[in-house]
Design a protein around this motif. Structure first.
Motif, PDB file in Angstrom:
ATOM      1  N   LEU A  21      39.868  36.565  46.900  1.00  0.00           N
ATOM      2  CA  LEU A  21      39.215  37.936  46.742  1.00  0.00           C
ATOM      3  C   LEU A  21      38.957  37.452  45.246  1.00  0.00           C
ATOM      4  O   LEU A  21      38.220  38.447  44.522  1.00  0.00           O
ATOM      5  N   ILE A  22      39.922  36.808  43.911  1.00  0.00           N
ATOM      6  CA  ILE A  22      39.355  37.091  42.440  1.00  0.00           C
ATOM      7  C   ILE A  22      38.332  37.092  42.634  1.00  0.00           C
ATOM      8  O   ILE A  22      37.832  36.405  41.572  1.00  0.00           O
ATOM      9  N   LEU A  23      37.852  35.528  43.100  1.00  0.00           N
ATOM     10  CA  LEU A  23      36.478  34.968  42.531  1.00  0.00           C
ATOM     11  C   LEU A  23      35.676  36.271  43.164  1.00  0.00           C
ATOM     12  O   LEU A  23      34.428  36.417  42.142  1.00  0.00           O
ATOM     13  N   GLN A  24      35.238  37.108  44.596  1.00  0.00           N
ATOM     14  CA  GLN A  24      34.592  37.910  44.882  1.00  0.00           C
ATOM     15  C   GLN A  24      34.772  38.758  43.658  1.00  0.00           C
ATOM     16  O   GLN A  24      33.761  39.641  43.306  1.00  0.00           O
ATOM     17  N   ILE A  25      36.050  39.659  43.368  1.00  0.00           N
ATOM     18  CA  ILE A  25      35.900  40.315  42.035  1.00  0.00           C
ATOM     19  C   ILE A  25      35.605  40.067  41.191  1.00  0.00           C
ATOM     20  O   ILE A  25      34.386  41.192  40.072  1.00  0.00           O
ATOM     21  N   LEU A 290      31.118  47.935  48.149  1.00  0.00           N
ATOM     22  CA  LEU A 290      31.205  48.242  49.381  1.00  0.00           C
ATOM     23  C   LEU A 290      32.098  46.230  49.697  1.00  0.00           C
ATOM     24  O   LEU A 290      32.414  46.627  50.947  1.00  0.00           O
ATOM     25  N   ALA A 291      31.060  45.541  49.591  1.00  0.00           N
ATOM     26  CA  ALA A 291      31.451  43.972  50.374  1.00  0.00           C
ATOM     27  C   ALA A 291      33.456  43.610  50.183  1.00  0.00           C
ATOM     28  O   ALA A 291      33.884  43.344  50.572  1.00  0.00           O
ATOM     29  N   THR A 292      33.286  43.784  48.293  1.00  0.00           N
ATOM     30  CA  THR A 292      34.298  43.709  47.452  1.00  0.00           C
ATOM     31  C   THR A 292      35.411  44.688  47.934  1.00  0.00           C
ATOM     32  O   THR A 292      36.623  43.987  48.780  1.00  0.00           O
ATOM     33  N   SER A 293      35.186  46.435  48.816  1.00  0.00           N
ATOM     34  CA  SER A 293      36.270  47.230  49.022  1.00  0.00           C
ATOM     35  C   SER A 293      37.249  46.609  50.709  1.00  0.00           C
ATOM     36  O   SER A 293      37.910  46.736  50.677  1.00  0.00           O
ATOM     37  N   LEU A 294      35.276  46.165  51.280  1.00  0.00           N
ATOM     38  CA  LEU A 294      35.827  46.078  52.610  1.00  0.00           C
ATOM     39  C   LEU A 294      37.198  44.545  51.702  1.00  0.00           C
ATOM     40  O   LEU A 294      37.879  44.261  53.201  1.00  0.00           O
ATOM     41  N   GLY A 295      36.594  43.489  51.627  1.00  0.00           N
ATOM     42  CA  GLY A 295      37.792  42.446  51.015  1.00  0.00           C
ATOM     43  C   GLY A 295      38.869  42.439  50.784  1.00  0.00           C
ATOM     44  O   GLY A 295      39.639  41.894  51.444  1.00  0.00           O
ATOM     45  N   ILE A 296      38.502  43.709  50.449  1.00  0.00           N
ATOM     46  CA  ILE A 296      40.071  43.962  49.962  1.00  0.00           C
ATOM     47  C   ILE A 296      41.383  44.361  51.053  1.00  0.00           C
ATOM     48  O   ILE A 296      42.396  44.233  51.755  1.00  0.00           O
ATOM     49  N   TYR A 297      40.693  45.684  51.426  1.00  0.00           N
ATOM     50  CA  TYR A 297      40.750  45.668  52.569  1.00  0.00           C
ATOM     51  C   TYR A 297      41.970  45.007  53.898  1.00  0.00           C
ATOM     52  O   TYR A 297      42.500  44.285  54.745  1.00  0.00           O
ATOM     53  N   ALA A 374      36.591  50.948  37.297  1.00  0.00           N
ATOM     54  CA  ALA A 374      36.411  51.465  38.042  1.00  0.00           C
ATOM     55  C   ALA A 374      36.535  50.812  39.372  1.00  0.00           C
ATOM     56  O   ALA A 374      37.551  50.788  40.930  1.00  0.00           O
ATOM     57  N   LEU A 375      36.809  49.273  39.157  1.00  0.00           N
ATOM     58  CA  LEU A 375      36.273  48.324  40.346  1.00  0.00           C
ATOM     59  C   LEU A 375      38.198  48.302  40.327  1.00  0.00           C
ATOM     60  O   LEU A 375      38.968  47.919  41.904  1.00  0.00           O
ATOM     61  N   PHE A 376      39.152  48.740  39.497  1.00  0.00           N
ATOM     62  CA  PHE A 376      40.616  48.233  39.810  1.00  0.00           C
ATOM     63  C   PHE A 376      40.773  49.464  40.332  1.00  0.00           C
ATOM     64  O   PHE A 376      41.861  49.586  41.737  1.00  0.00           O
ATOM     65  N   VAL A 377      40.636  50.071  40.487  1.00  0.00           N
ATOM     66  CA  VAL A 377      41.069  51.846  41.413  1.00  0.00           C
ATOM     67  C   VAL A 377      40.379  51.381  42.438  1.00  0.00           C
ATOM     68  O   VAL A 377      40.747  52.176  43.603  1.00  0.00           O
ATOM     69  N   LEU A 378      39.015  51.658  42.328  1.00  0.00           N
ATOM     70  CA  LEU A 378      38.528  51.586  44.149  1.00  0.00           C
ATOM     71  C   LEU A 378      38.755  49.923  44.990  1.00  0.00           C
ATOM     72  O   LEU A 378      39.970  50.415  45.816  1.00  0.00           O
ATOM     73  N   GLY A 379      40.510  48.913  43.885  1.00  0.00           N
ATOM     74  CA  GLY A 379      40.768  48.211  45.101  1.00  0.00           C
ATOM     75  C   GLY A 379      41.812  48.725  45.520  1.00  0.00           C
ATOM     76  O   GLY A 379      42.630  48.314  46.585  1.00  0.00           O
ATOM     77  N   GLN A 380      43.099  50.063  44.370  1.00  0.00           N
ATOM     78  CA  GLN A 380      44.096  50.763  44.630  1.00  0.00           C
ATOM     79  C   GLN A 380      43.694  50.971  46.100  1.00  0.00           C
ATOM     80  O   GLN A 380      44.265  51.683  46.687  1.00  0.00           O
ATOM     81  N   LEU A 381      42.522  51.697  45.851  1.00  0.00           N
ATOM     82  CA  LEU A 381      42.530  53.031  47.630  1.00  0.00           C
ATOM     83  C   LEU A 381      41.928  51.806  48.354  1.00  0.00           C
ATOM     84  O   LEU A 381      41.800  52.110  49.300  1.00  0.00           O
ATOM     85  N   SER A 382      41.121  50.893  48.217  1.00  0.00           N
ATOM     86  CA  SER A 382      41.230  50.195  49.677  1.00  0.00           C
ATOM     87  C   SER A 382      42.383  49.740  50.286  1.00  0.00           C
ATOM     88  O   SER A 382      42.546  49.271  51.095  1.00  0.00           O
ATOM     89  N   VAL A 383      43.096  49.361  49.008  1.00  0.00           N
ATOM     90  CA  VAL A 383      45.098  48.600  49.935  1.00  0.00           C
ATOM     91  C   VAL A 383      45.751  49.543  50.039  1.00  0.00           C
ATOM     92  O   VAL A 383      46.988  49.219  50.671  1.00  0.00           O
ATOM     93  N   SER A 384      45.283  50.262  49.951  1.00  0.00           N
ATOM     94  CA  SER A 384      46.518  51.940  49.544  1.00  0.00           C
ATOM     95  C   SER A 384      46.741  52.471  51.463  1.00  0.00           C
ATOM     96  O   SER A 384      47.632  52.310  51.892  1.00  0.00           O
TER      97      SER A 384
END
Length: 402
Positions: A21-25, A290-297, A374-384
């Protein structure tokens, strides 16, 4: 922050999934900020003004019929007919158009004794009305007059005359003060040309040419079997005027209209590849996000399902729903920040390679910082949502799981 130590311990224990996941981000961030920088560079390139009134202008490439001795008479007849059309503001013969992908250029020398030119400039030939007809802006010196104008078959740059140059080329002629270029004499093909005035801008024919902003305008009408008319219509009348111009020209027997394009169409055609590249880069960025967001989720959802017993135990020991949710949000924040830091370094390295090998500008710091945010916020939204589900795990599940 007391949860930070167990989170880091858990991430080290799992290893593979957090690492991927770190690598993907990191990869997403590296590609995204460099792609955004490239798109921004293209947007700046494509938004440069040509100098002419693009909104209300078009050109038509046609022929002059009959023997060569009739060309000048036919040209005068065409100009008179086109200027008589209601709604036509101006018509000028022009040997090329800005960004037309076909045109002329010439080497310009400061004197006859040097073999090194000042530079190469785009070359335009038209009548004395070119400034008004094309909507150019004269910013220094004087405009062309009827006495400056010459008619020739071709090779207008071999005729000594008063010329206009763009500000960009004036800065090459007189680097210390571009206004001082007015009145100076330069040479093209060993022919003296006196700089009479300077216009704000008139781009050359090729958008990717390094000298696209440096042009010379000669008051010379080149008349041969083909002629290009630049037409400027009254605001809002462009389509009607194009139809009328087409009708009027086709009234002449033997007339062939090879091309008729608005200046907006000329611009679109000139930057077709850049537009396509920008759209491709935008698609790539959206796909990666999109792929990163889905990956985090997905990773968070899997983690919640796998750790329900642990969550239930924490809840039974008194952890509130907010504390459970905060735990998963913090865990994702640790993963995201680690990936973004690695991505930051990778993005700078990739940008440096682009600068060295493709001449791009380095990625600006604001792009890097805003991209990280932006990516940090996207990650937090994905995991919320998975974190919210975790907070809803009942304490009793610890007992049932046992």
């Amino acid at each position: 922050m007391r949860d930070l130590a167990p989170i880091i311990k858990a991430l080290f224990k799992e290893k593979l999934v957090p690492f991927l996941l770190i690598l993907q981000i990191a990869v997403t961030f590296m590609v995204m900020v460099n792609a955004v920088n490239m798109i921004s560079e293209r947007e700046k390139l494509m938004s440069r003004p040509t100098g002419v009134d693009e909104e209300n202008a078009f050109y038509v490439l046609t022929n002059l019929q009959g023997p060569a001795e009739n060309y000048i008479a036919n040209l005068s007849h065409d100009l008179a007919s086109l200027r008589a059309i209601e709604g036509v503001e101006a018509v000028s013969p022009l040997n090329g158009v800005p960004l037309g992908l076909w045109g002329n250029y010439t080497s310009v020398y400061p004197n006859l004794d040097t073999e090194y030119p000042i530079d190469v400039a785009g070359y335009y030939g038209s009548d004395e009305h070119i400034v008004e007809n094309l909507g150019l802006t004269l910013i220094a010196g004087d405009n062309l007059t009827l006495s400056d104008t010459t008619i020739t078959a071709n090779g207008g740059h071999n005729i000594s005359s008063n010329i206009l140059i763009t500000k960009a080329f004036a800065e090459l002629v007189s680097p210390e003060d571009w206004r001082q270029a007015v009145g100076q004499t330069v040479y093209t093909s060993n022919t003296p040309q006196r700089i009479k005035g300077i216009v704000e801008a008139m781009q050359g024919a090729w958008p990717r040419w390094y000298g696209v902003n440096g042009s010379i305008i000669y008051p010379v009408i080149e008349v041969n079997n083909t002629i290009r008319y630049f037409v400027r219509a009254e605001p809002g009348q462009l389509d009607n005027i194009m139809e009328e111009v087409n009708k009027v020209l086709l009234n002449t027997p033997g007339r062939v209209i090879e091309k008729m394009l608005t200046m907006e169409e000329v611009r679109l055609r000139a930057y077709k590849d850049d537009n396509a590249s920008s759209k491709l880069l935008i698609s790539v960025c959206i796909g990666l996000l999109l792929a990163t967001s889905l990956g985090i989720y997905g990773q968070a959802r899997f983690s919640v399902n796998r750790r329900k017993r642990q969550i239930g135990t924490r809840r039974a020991l008194g952890a509130s729903k907010g504390q459970v949710m905060r735990f998963f949000m913090l865990e994702n924040a640790v993963v995201s920040v680690t990936g973004l830091v690695i991505g930051f370094i990778a993005a700078l390295s990739l940008s440096e390679q682009f600068v060295q090998h493709f001449g791009l500008t380095p990625v600006p710091l604001p792009y890097l910082l805003s991209g990280m945010a932006a990516l940090f916020v996207l990650g937090q939204l994905s995991v919320s949502y998975p974190a919210l589900q975790a907070s809803r795990v009942e304490p009793a599940i610890a007992t049932r799981s046992a």
